[in-house]
Design an enzyme around this catalytic site. Sequence first.
Site: not given
Length: 394
Positions: A182, A210, A241
């Site tokens: 990340s 991610h 996310k």
Amino acid sequence: MANRLNWIQEELDTLQQAGLYNRIRTIGSPQGAWLVVDGKKSLNFCSNNYLGFANHPRLLKAAQEAINRYGIGPAAVRSIAGTMEVHLELERRMAAFKKVDAAITFQSGFCANLAVIPALVGKEDVIFSDELNHASIIDGARLSGAKIIRFAHADPASLEQVIKEAAGTYRRALIVTDGVFSMDGDVAPLDKIYAIAENYDILLMVDDAHGEGVLGTGGRGIVDHFHLHGKVDIEVGTMSKAFGVMGGVVAGKPVIVDWLRQRGRPFLFSSAVTPPDAAACIAALDVLEESTELVDRLWDNARYFKAEMKNLGFDTGVSTTPITPIMLGEALLAQQFSRSLFENGVFAMALGFPTVPKGKARIRVMISAAHSRDDLDKGLEIFRKVGRELGVIQ
């Protein structure tokens, strides 16, 4: 009592002097390409809202309908009276999306890591962990009581070396890596790590926080990206996310999922994900399964922005994903850069130690499918202006 707390103020003062004190800004609008930040309209280069789902009309509608049907909260842990139909439907849909046999959801991706790692290994065992793994992996590993052996970042040769050195010293072993890292935006060499795990008969876990909604066909993640379906034992993810909501997921073999229902402590001792959150996640899956348009737009935006930043002379590190770090080095410079960006209408926070190593402070730009080309061009112009004023670029 005041004397007993003096050390805290001294530590806070030290953080401020070093440029490491985190001044938290306040959002006064829905997430999107533009935000109201501390009362000021700002171009958003901060959020993990990769696909624009956090304020997507279909997700909003699904959440509202779930409230009408199920109410707000589950009012219980999953193992007593908190498992609702919408939870099971989300888990079925996540398993199908990930092309695995089973999935289980948690309150967050952080909770998912705290659940799965201690459930699989203990004091007689060992964890082989990438040295740049996320804090939730580190905390989950510590809670397990297993011996933690770090290997060099994204380095299969280092992993194999530490496995050989530890041979015969443990009962069970687990290899753990982030999928997309990340802070730097690089991707783990999961295909090579899998080959090592298979060769040494070691459980393999990847945290794809991610990667979901970003990598793979239609955003199916790093396992899909490397065509490793059915080979990676544990795939951890988050719905906070790219999915734009809240919640965590563990996907993989049914026996592992069943074991987590019995021994995953956040599952057993903390209330379930709320029904509107679960319903919004299902709506996100609906959108992703219907079209790759948003994932494609995300990557188009990322390639354009990253190329233009490099043309301006900025150092974007080793990123190969939409995460775009602007490497600045010193924390004080990064904080000044962030403040100047904000004064000029761009919201992009500075990241320093302990989030990143000392001497590697940066501005981390998070590109989204919600950004238009005009948004990106405006951001590039402001980065150029601030970069020249602070002597970062010529």
